[in-house]
Design an enzyme around this catalytic site. Structure first.
Site: not given
Length: 497
Positions: A226-227, A230, A236
C-alpha cells in the site's frame, strides 16, 4: 515539494469541494448519543485526513470552525456510508479502524501534475529493521511488495545496503525525524512520500505495531505494498477491494496479486509491462559468513556527510572519538584538524569489522565482532595496535546468553563504573569493578531509557552525556535526569554542516 502519503483517488475531491462551497456555514451536527470523546475523535480525524493541506493556517482555522458537517459528509461519502453529516456509531467505528496516515483529500489527486519516477530502475534501502521479524524476512517481504508493481509496470526495483537510495525505508516509533510522528499501536500504521527528489518516495513504518507475515498483528506485505503505491504516485481509492483503500484490511496473501483498481491506477502513470521483469526485486543477499575469498568492504567516504549515515559503532579512546562503518573508522581528535578515515585492520590487523566498541579508563577495551561469527571480542591497549593476550574471546564470557549472536552497541558509563551492552531491544549492565554481569538483566531499552527508541546501533560517552544512535538519528542523553536533552544526526560529528 513532495506530497506525504499515509495509508487517495482524486475522484473524492470534487465531492469535498462542492461540500465546502454549498455548506461552508453549516453548524456541526452530532447524534445525541455520541460522547464528548467521540466528538473529539471525529474532529481530530477530519482535521487530519480531510483538511486541505494547501490552505493557510488562518483559512484552515476559519473553515474548521464552520465545516464539521461538510467534512463529515465527505468522509461518509468516501467510505460509502450513508451521507447524513451526523456523527453516528457506524461513522465513529470507521474512524477508529487502523489505517494509513495519508489524508483522504489531496491537491494532486491521481494526480494533476502526476508526480512519478522518470527512470526505470528504482533503488531502495532499509536503514532500520523491526525486531518483530528476522532481517531476511523483512528483506524478502519488501521485495515481494515491490514485485507486485514490477509485475505490471515497466519499473524494476533493487535493494542497496549503503548510500542514499531513491526510496529510504525504516521502522521507527513515535518521532522519527520528520514532522509526522507515529501515534503508538493502532491508528496510523505507516506513511510514505510521493515520488520526487530528496525524500520523495521515502517510507516509514510504525514500529509500535506488531509486524507479522500472517493474519495476526499487522501484515507487513499488505501495508508495504500500500505504502509503495503512494511512493509510486498512487492516491487512496474508494474501492473497498483495492489495496489503496485507506483503512487496513487483511486478505490472504498467498499468491496475492495487485487488485484491478490499483493495477489500472499505476499503469495509467507508467504504462504496462509487456515482458517478464528483467530485474527481479530480490533483496541483496547478506555477506557470506565464511567467505573463501573475502572482498573489500565498500569505502564509506561518500557517506560521511549523508543525513542518512548510520554508525556501526562509536567510542572514545584516549579522548579521541572513533566512529566505525563498513570495516573503517573515522577519527575525530583535538590533536589534529579534519576527520581521518582508516581501515580497521590497518590499525588492528586481526579485526576486520567492529559492531560495538567501548573504553574503560586505564584498560581501554574495544569490543568488536569477528567477521566470520559475530560472537567474539578483542581487548586492545589504548590507541596502540596491540591486541591483548588471550583474545579473541566469546561474548558469552561477559555473561551474555548464547542466544545473542552479536552486540549492537556498548558504552562504559564513568559515573557508575558499569558497561551497558545493547542487543536488539534489550540491554545488559556489566560491572567492570567486579568483572561480572549485574543481576536482573536483560531489561528493555524503552523501559530504562525513555525517548531514545527501542534499539541502539552505536553508543558513546562525551563530556558527561551519553549519545545513543538509532539509525541516522542520535539522542543526547543525560543519565542523572534520565531524559533526552537533544536529538541530533550522526553525520554532525564528522565536520558536516
Amino acid at each position: 515539494m513532495e506530497r506525504r502519503k499515509h495509508w487517495n483517488k482524486m475522484s473524492v475531491f470534487w465531492i469535498v469541494l462542492l461540500g465546502l462551497l454549498s455548506l461552508c456555514h453549516a453548524a456541526p451536527t452530532t447524534a445525541p448519543t455520541m460522547s464528548p470523546e467521540d466528538q473529539d475523535l471525529a474532529e481530530g480525524y477530519l482535521s487530519q485526513f480531510y483538511a486541505d493541506v494547501g490552505m493557510t493556517n488562518s483559512t484552515l482555522r476559519r473553515i474548521r470552525n464552520n465545516s464539521f458537517t461538510q467534512d463529515l459528509q465527505a468522509m461518509q461519502a468516501f467510505f460509502g456510508l450513508e451521507v447524513t453529516g451526523t456523527l453516528d456509531k457506524e461513522t465513529v467505528d470507521v474512524m477508529k479502524a487502523p489505517r494509513c496516515g495519508v489524508s483522504d483529500i489531496s491537491r494532486y489527486g491521481h494526480f494533476p501534475g502526476r508526480p512519478k519516477w522518470t527512470k526505470r530502475l528504482i533503488t531502495y534501502r532499509i536503514t532500520r529493521y523491526t525486531p518483530d521479524l528476522a532481517q531476511r524476512q523483512v528483506d524478502t517481504t519488501i521485495a515481494q511488495a515491490f514485485q507486485l508493481y514490477s509485475d505490471v509496470i515497466p519499473l524494476d526495483f533493487k535493494q542497496v545496503t549503503s548510500g542514499t537510495a531513491d526510496i529510504m525505508i525504516l521502522f521507527q516509533s513515535r518521532y522519527h525525524g520528520d514532522f509526522y510522528p507515529f501515534d503508538g499501536a493502532g491508528g496510523v500504521l505507516a506513511h510514505a512520500n510521493s515520488p520526487g527528489q530528496g525524500q520523495g518516495g521515502d517510507t516509514h513504518f510504525d514500529d509500535d505495531e506488531s509486524w507479522t507475515l500472517t493474519q495476526r498483528g499487522v501484515n507487513l506485505l499488505l501495508v508495504a505494498a500500500h505504502e509503495f503505491g503512494h511512493a509510486l504516485g498512487l492516491d487512496h481509492s474508494r474501492d473497498r477491494r483495492a489495496l489503496m483503500y485507506p483503512t487496513y484490511q487483511y486478505v490472504n496473501t498467498n499468491g496475492y496479486r495487485l487488485p484491478d483498481d490499483d493495477r489500472r491506477g499505476v499503469q495509467a502513470l507508467y504504462g504496462s509491462r509487456t515482458t517478464v521483469p528483467t530485474t527481479a526485486p530480490k533483496p541483496e543477499p547478506p555477506p557470506n559468513p565464511e567467505p573463501e575469498d573475502p572482498t573489500e568492504p565498500p569505502n564509506p567516504r561518500d557517506e560521511q556527510c549523508s543525513r542518512e549515515l548510520v554508525f556501526d559503532a562509536a567510542t572514545s579512546i584516549r579522548g579521541d572519538l572513533y566512529f566505525f562503518k563498513n570495516g573503517y573508522y573515522w577519527r575525530k581528535s583535538s590533536s589534529f584538524q579534519g576527520i581521518r578515515l582508516t581501515k580497521v585492520n590497518r590499525k588492528w590487523s586481526r579485526i576486520n569489522y567492529v559492531d560495538a566498541a567501548y573504553e574503560v579508563p586505564n584498560e581501554n577495551v574495544v569490543t568488536s565482532s569477528c567477521l566470520s561469527t559475530g560472537r567474539q571480542y578483542w581487548g586492545v591497549t589504548g590507541i596502540a595496535k596491540t591486541i591483548m593476550p588471550g583474545y579473541p574471546k566469546s561474548i558469552t564470557n561477559l555473561g551474555l546468553p548464547s542466544s545473542v549472536s552479536k552486540v549492537d552497541a556498548a558504552v562504559y558509563v564513568s559515573s557508575t563504573g558499569k558497561t551497558l551492552i545493547f542487543a536488539n531491544n534489550k540491554y545488559w549492565s556489566y560491572d567492570e569493578r567486579r568483572n561480572q554481569m549485574d543481576s536482573g538483566y536483560p531489561r528493555y531499552i524503552t523501559q530504562d531509557f525513555p525517548g531514545i527508541g527501542s534499539k541502539v546501533d552505536a553508543a558513546f560517552e562525551n563530556y558527561g552525556y551519553l549519545y545513543f544512535s538509532d539509525g541516522p538519528r542520535q539522542s543526547e542523553y543525560y543519565l542523572p535526569y534520565r531524559r533526552v536533552m537533544r536529538v541530533l544526526l550522526n553525520y554532525g560529528w564528522l565536520n558536516c554542516y
